[in-house]
Design a protein around this motif. Structure first.
Motif, PDB file in Angstrom:
ATOM      1  N   ASN A 160       0.852  -1.181   0.000  1.00  0.00           N
ATOM      2  CA  ASN A 160       0.000   0.000   0.000  1.00  0.00           C
ATOM      3  C   ASN A 160       0.893   1.238   0.000  1.00  0.00           C
ATOM      4  N   PRO A 215       0.275   4.607  -0.206  1.00  0.00           N
ATOM      5  CA  PRO A 215      -0.034   5.693   0.725  1.00  0.00           C
ATOM      6  C   PRO A 215       0.319   5.360   2.179  1.00  0.00           C
ATOM      7  N   THR A 216       0.068   4.123   2.596  1.00  0.00           N
ATOM      8  CA  THR A 216       0.411   3.753   3.964  1.00  0.00           C
ATOM      9  C   THR A 216       1.920   3.676   4.147  1.00  0.00           C
ATOM     10  N   SER A 231      -2.278   8.278  -4.889  1.00  0.00           N
ATOM     11  CA  SER A 231      -3.320   7.323  -5.269  1.00  0.00           C
ATOM     12  C   SER A 231      -3.995   7.715  -6.580  1.00  0.00           C
ATOM     13  N   LYS A 252      -1.562   7.053  -9.445  1.00  0.00           N
ATOM     14  CA  LYS A 252      -1.438   5.628  -9.754  1.00  0.00           C
ATOM     15  C   LYS A 252      -2.684   5.110 -10.473  1.00  0.00           C
ATOM     16  N   LYS A 253      -3.858   5.596 -10.085  1.00  0.00           N
ATOM     17  CA  LYS A 253      -5.090   5.186 -10.750  1.00  0.00           C
ATOM     18  C   LYS A 253      -5.032   5.485 -12.243  1.00  0.00           C
ATOM     19  N   ALA A 282       4.469   4.027  -8.743  1.00  0.00           N
ATOM     20  CA  ALA A 282       3.103   4.395  -9.114  1.00  0.00           C
ATOM     21  C   ALA A 282       2.864   4.259 -10.618  1.00  0.00           C
TER      22      ALA A 282
END
Length: 420
Positions: free
Chosen positions: A97, A99-100, A260, A263-264, A303
């Motif tokens: 993950n 972002p984490t 995020s 990356k999407k 990403a």
């Protein structure tokens, strides 16, 4: 996973008035299982499995004054110790993950009163982590293929100026001038996305009519990076519009839309992604606060970004040439994923910086962008493009700046116009 799980290592440059080992332990505890007191459930087994580890401390110099305020009274005769610290975490802490991961290696660290300076220098990802990410879909070879630019010279690019105010049709006429001049790459400015005076769809239609017609006639399709930065749903709509219109590239203001969202869009996989780092100074300009470029580019590489801004030699901003060179080198490094990024050289560039850029980097795997350095050439944009290519050809042949001017008379005009 278990206590023997692969570990990610982050390196930091820190400054603290406290004992270095205690400060490093605070850093590790804050960003894993620790808090300021023991709490129920915080067992020895849990700490063993999830706690961050201080792997090394390399003492450096000291300072009589803090680099940034700590929010606490300055102790009498305080000495602010500096060090390079390496801290590791089990992959079990954050999985795959991104972002984490960022919350783990940065997060609350910048808030800690124990530090009067803290900067993330680099990240070392274990193969088990990197392998879960595709990374750049196109990278350097793909961008060369899409623009039909062979190895041995940089991609030559420019930016639409004025940044804002032009209609789609006016922009398309400027694009016509540039593609006929032989440019490889054009991009929207980061200030141009989907404004009322130049709606995104209308701008794509007008520009791609020019680019597609030129490609049909010559076989060369100029890469245009349309700025899709917006809310996520709008970014996807913009992306799909580019694909339907025959475009090859989308631009994202990375720091504005976040990891995020970027990356999407990268995961859609049909367009090369031009990563603009506007806002970079906020993250990096202070020598003891923020993040260094090697760590920064690795996050965007995972990403899926293909091209990433690095500033330029003798640029118009604050960044030193040494910093720019390190950024270029970090983009071109193999890891993670053995997928280098295409460094985007920009910021007050013209052909005269090519000899020093080549001397310092020994690479032509660059997207070399000049705005005024092309558009303001005394003989027009076509002459500006040709001069940039000739400067690079001369630089790669080993000529210095002065030798370029002595042996390539055509370059004198650009030097007269742009040399400071």
């Amino acid at each position: 996973m278990s206590s023997s799980s692969p570990r990610l290592t982050a390196r930091y440059f820190i400054e603290t008035p406290n004992d270095l080992a205690k400060a490093a332990a605070t850093l590790a505890g804050e960003q894993s299982s620790g808090t300021f007191v023991e709490v129920p459930g915080e067992t020895a087994e849990l700490k063993q499995r999830f706690a961050a580890r201080v792997e090394s401390i390399k003492p450096l110099d000291t300072s009589p004054t803090p680099a940034i305020p700590t929010g606490r009274p300055t102790p009498p005769n305080a000495v602010y110790r500096r060090a390079e610290v390496a801290v590791s975490w089990s992959l079990e802490n954050f999985g795959h993950n991104l972002p984490t991961l960022v919350s783990t290696v940065q997060g609350n660290l910048y808030e800690l009163a124990q530090f009067s300076g803290l900067k993330l220098i680099d990240l070392d990802f274990p193969a088990e982590f990197s392998a879960r990410f595709r990374g750049p879909q196109f990278g350097i070879p793909g961008c060369r293929r899409l623009t039909n630019v062979p190895a041995g010279r940089p991609l030559i690019g420019t930016i639409i100026k004025p940044s804002i105010g032009m209609s789609p049709d006016t922009t398309a006429e400027l694009v016509r001038t540039l593609v006929e001049a032989g440019i490889d790459f054009i991009k929207d400015d980061e200030l141009m996305a989907n404004p009322p005076h130049s709606p995104f769809d209308a701008r794509v239609d007008a520009i791609m009519r020019v680019i597609n017609a030129h490609a049909d006639r010559t076989g060369k399709k100029v890469m245009y990076a349309f700025n899709v930065s917006d809310e996520i749903d709008a970014m996807q709509r913009h992306y799909e519009k580019i694909v339907r219109s025959g475009g090859t590239c989308a631009m994202i203001s990375l720091n504005s839309v976040g990891l995020s969202a970027s990356k999407k869009i990268c995961d859609l996989g049909q367009l090369a992604i031009h990563g603009h780092r506007n806002g970079w100074g906020m993250l990096n300009r202070h020598p003891l606060l923020g993040i260094e470029y090697p760590a920064y580019q690795k996050l965007w590489r995972l990403a899926g970004v293909d091209q990433l801004h690095v500033n330029g030699i003798a640029n118009k901003f604050w960044e030193s040439d040494d910093s720019v060179v390190r950024s270029i080198q970090s983009c071109l490094a193999a890891e993670p994923l053995n997928k280098p990024l295409l460094p985007v050289v920009s910021s007050g560039q013209w052909g005269g910086q090519a000899p020093e850029t080549w001397r310092r980097t020994q690479t032509t795997d660059l997207l070399y962008m000049a705005g005024g350095g092309i558009m303001a050439h005394p003989n027009g944009p076509a002459a500006g493009v040709h001069a940039l290519r000739e400067w690079w050809e001369a630089a790669v042949s080993g000529l210095t700046y002065d030798q370029c001017l002595a042996q390539r008379p055509n370059l004198a005009l650009s030097a007269q116009k742009f040399a400071k």
